[in-house]
Design an enzyme around this catalytic site. Sequence first.
Site, short mmCIF file in Angstrom:
data_model
loop_
_atom_site.label_atom_id
_atom_site.label_comp_id
_atom_site.label_asym_id
_atom_site.label_seq_id
_atom_site.Cartn_x
_atom_site.Cartn_y
_atom_site.Cartn_z
N SER A 52 0.87 -1.27 0.00
CA SER A 52 0.02 0.03 0.08
C SER A 52 0.66 1.20 -0.03
O SER A 52 1.52 1.36 -1.02
CB SER A 52 -0.99 -0.11 1.28
OG SER A 52 -2.07 0.82 0.96
N ARG A 112 -11.82 6.51 9.91
CA ARG A 112 -11.32 4.89 9.98
C ARG A 112 -12.51 4.17 9.30
O ARG A 112 -12.08 3.28 8.57
CB ARG A 112 -10.80 4.82 11.12
CG ARG A 112 -10.56 3.32 11.17
CD ARG A 112 -9.19 2.89 10.39
NE ARG A 112 -8.55 1.52 10.74
CZ ARG A 112 -7.40 1.21 10.19
NH1 ARG A 112 -7.10 2.04 9.29
NH2 ARG A 112 -6.93 0.04 10.54
N ASP A 157 -8.56 -6.53 -4.99
CA ASP A 157 -8.28 -5.24 -4.64
C ASP A 157 -8.67 -4.19 -5.45
O ASP A 157 -8.33 -3.89 -6.45
CB ASP A 157 -6.70 -5.04 -4.44
CG ASP A 157 -6.28 -3.76 -3.59
OD1 ASP A 157 -6.92 -3.01 -3.46
OD2 ASP A 157 -4.93 -3.57 -3.63
N HIS A 186 -8.03 -5.49 -0.74
CA HIS A 186 -6.59 -4.98 -0.42
C HIS A 186 -5.77 -5.38 0.94
O HIS A 186 -4.55 -5.47 0.75
CB HIS A 186 -6.81 -3.20 -0.27
CG HIS A 186 -5.54 -2.32 0.03
ND1 HIS A 186 -4.64 -2.32 -1.14
CD2 HIS A 186 -5.11 -1.64 0.96
CE1 HIS A 186 -3.74 -1.64 -0.60
NE2 HIS A 186 -3.84 -1.16 0.57
N ASP A 187 -6.46 -5.48 1.80
CA ASP A 187 -5.74 -5.88 3.19
C ASP A 187 -5.18 -7.37 3.00
O ASP A 187 -4.88 -7.94 4.16
CB ASP A 187 -6.89 -6.03 4.36
CG ASP A 187 -6.51 -4.70 5.10
OD1 ASP A 187 -6.07 -3.85 4.64
OD2 ASP A 187 -7.62 -4.52 6.05
#
Length: 383
Positions: free
Chosen positions: A158, A228, A324, A357-358
């Site tokens: 990232s 967040r 992602d 993405h994680d």
Amino acid sequence: MSDGETAARFIETQGGVMRFPADKPLRLDSGATITGLEVAYNTYGRLDAARSNAVLVCHALSGDQHAASRHPMTGKPGWWDRVIGPGLPLDTERYFVISTNVVGGCQGSTGPSSTDPATGEPYGLTFPVVTVADMVRAQVMLLDALGIEKLYAAVGGSMGGMQVLQLASDYPERLSSAVCIGAAARHSAQNIAFHEVGRQAIMADPDWRGGDYARQGVRPEKGLGVARMAAHITYLSEAALQRKFGRELQRDGLSWGFDADFQVESYLRHQGAAFVDRFDANSYLYITRALDYFDLAAQHGGNLAEAFRRSRDVRFFVCSFSSDWLYPTPESRQIVRALNAAGARASFVEIETDKGHDAFFLDEPVFHAALAGFLRSGTRGCE
């Protein structure tokens, strides 16, 4: 070696905060300078006699230097403890791993919550805007202070992947291999838009106080929590959200109100609440802005290949994840095409996963095997 002995050996970390004297300021892209720079870092493993086995790990937006050691504020394991350790892809019996907190951060490196030596008060919004290139300059200053002239590799996912690309472009002589995971050569309009939503949530919180909340003894927790929550949605895929939560309720029946009826709502609220315990709101503003400003091609006349023209001796490994949508695979392929055009050596893999993405934080054996294989295929000076 028993499991207990391995664990005991692994948790022995070193590092701390590197403080630079006033005559060694960090010069920023904006034209400003930071004097008395501090860079917080951790190290794992041992540096070999030739100083040839150092690996720099660059963190993502909300990360820090505690990549493989328990976080002192939350007590949670390191954010990459699946990757760093004995026998893992970043094998601490082979590599000397260095993990830093970026400039602008809030875990010990100089940032907006740090004390301005000119006033004796927290910087707040008087802290100068920083870029990814500024973060890399601070890391190079740390490497110089540690006596490491050349890295075996720089690795990051990232925002960390962006730092790796910037390092390989600006300082190709300082590393042998570059690993860019789930990243892009510039921030897209969609990503800038998500960041702006987060920044506005923070700045709309009455406790933000124009960024002066630290001096006034308050914290914009609600705004930071919402920021967040919005960002966390982008880290997951739709398939992952459906698999984890679907439309499952928190309790029997609907509340007919605005409490968290659905499990996914409760999950996001938990993520927001946990985040405010360890992160600074102004740092969130500064780091997201650094990401938004990132455009490696623009630094080289709009030609991304030119960014890597001096990087032909660096081995590159670019990795993306099929689900992602924050930094989708076409953006990784663009990096690889630019590397090929520049004559650089590039390997590429897209990992099939529904974790979004994680995925690079999670249990992804194919990714771990690919990373380990690439690192081991390099110079054998770490044997």
